[in-house]
Design a protein around this motif. Structure first.
Motif, mmCIF file in Angstrom:
data_model
loop_
_atom_site.group_PDB
_atom_site.id
_atom_site.type_symbol
_atom_site.label_atom_id
_atom_site.label_comp_id
_atom_site.label_asym_id
_atom_site.label_seq_id
_atom_site.Cartn_x
_atom_site.Cartn_y
_atom_site.Cartn_z
ATOM 1 N N CYS A 69 -13.844 -9.249 5.236
ATOM 2 C CA CYS A 69 -13.159 -8.383 5.610
ATOM 3 C C CYS A 69 -12.469 -8.234 4.839
ATOM 4 C CB CYS A 69 -12.746 -9.617 6.772
ATOM 5 S SG CYS A 69 -14.138 -9.935 8.602
ATOM 6 N N ILE A 127 -14.118 -3.194 6.299
ATOM 7 C CA ILE A 127 -15.961 -3.919 5.610
ATOM 8 C C ILE A 127 -16.238 -4.313 3.711
ATOM 9 C CG2 ILE A 127 -17.842 -4.629 5.700
ATOM 10 C CD1 ILE A 127 -16.385 -6.243 7.609
ATOM 11 N N TRP A 175 -15.034 -5.383 14.062
ATOM 12 C CA TRP A 175 -13.753 -5.318 12.675
ATOM 13 C C TRP A 175 -13.423 -4.802 13.111
ATOM 14 C CZ3 TRP A 175 -11.484 -9.225 11.684
ATOM 15 C CH2 TRP A 175 -9.771 -9.167 10.965
ATOM 16 N N ARG A 184 -8.448 -2.116 9.465
ATOM 17 C CA ARG A 184 -9.086 -3.199 9.243
ATOM 18 C C ARG A 184 -10.644 -2.136 8.195
ATOM 19 N NH1 ARG A 184 -7.675 -4.287 13.830
ATOM 20 N NH2 ARG A 184 -9.472 -4.221 15.231
#
Length: 202
Positions: free
Chosen positions: A135, A97, A177, A95
């Motif tokens: 995200c 950003i 995240w 993941r």
């Protein structure tokens, strides 16, 4: 959605851009792709993206927007990413950003003919925010990193513009995240949906 966003030259963004510039991947990307730091970002551009390095520490990498395959994939739905074969592993382990000043969306209006028509272009960002922390998911294709942006149902203020919006985290949760050992589902309740908007000048 989301297929455009903007990078303004602000202190927070400049720091991120400078870190991307130190990556050896920049030189490799420039042989085949357009590397961008400021202005309006388009699909297939190579842009600054925050992701963990080999030591799982936060770092900035130049990544190309879009998973390449039979068709170019720009977005993934947050509601189904964990189940879809294309995104399942990335949802769990990769993941990222995507920093932006704001993102763009075009109004989708239902006309008298029953069809959707494209209307005004809007600039959208979270309330009381200077950076929009979008995200995404990423993967390696032919030895180089590519990303897609995660989308969700929109907040009430912008529902009239479009029925989707990017998944956006507060700054304090960026590091959580991108951590591979964190379950992303646990962070979804903290995603930002309170947006401000204004018409963009084309």
């Amino acid at each position: 959605m989301c297929t455009r966003y903007w990078m303004e030259k602000s202190p927070e963004i400049e720091e991120i851009v400078e870190e991307m510039g130190r990556s050896p991947l920049v030189h490799k990307w420039r042989q085949t792709s357009r590397v961008k730091d400021y202005g309006e970002m388009y699909p297939t551009d190579v842009v600054p993206v925050i992701a963990p390095n080999k030591s799982t520490d936060r770092a900035v990498f130049p990544m190309k927007w879009g998973y390449m395959g039979k068709s170019l994939l720009l977005n993934a739905r947050t509601e189904t990413a964990a189940q879809k074969p294309t995104f399942k592993e990335d949802w769990q382990k990769r993941r990222c950003i995507v920093p932006a000043s704001w993102y763009f969306e075009w109004e989708h209006r239902l006309g008298n003919d029953g069809k959707k028509h494209i209307g005004n272009k809007y600039m959208i960002q979270p309330k009381e925010a200077t950076v929009t922390w979008i995200c995404g998911l990423y993967r390696i294709e032919d030895g180089m990193p590519h990303f897609v942006i995660l989308t969700r149902e929109p907040g009430e203020e912008i529902r009239f513009i479009h029925d989707r919006m990017p998944l956006i985290m507060p700054e304090k949760l960026i590091n959580e995240w991108i951590r591979p050992d964190v379950k992303p589902e646990e962070l979804l309740p903290y995603a930002l949906a309170d947006m401000i908007y204004e018409k963009a000048v084309n």
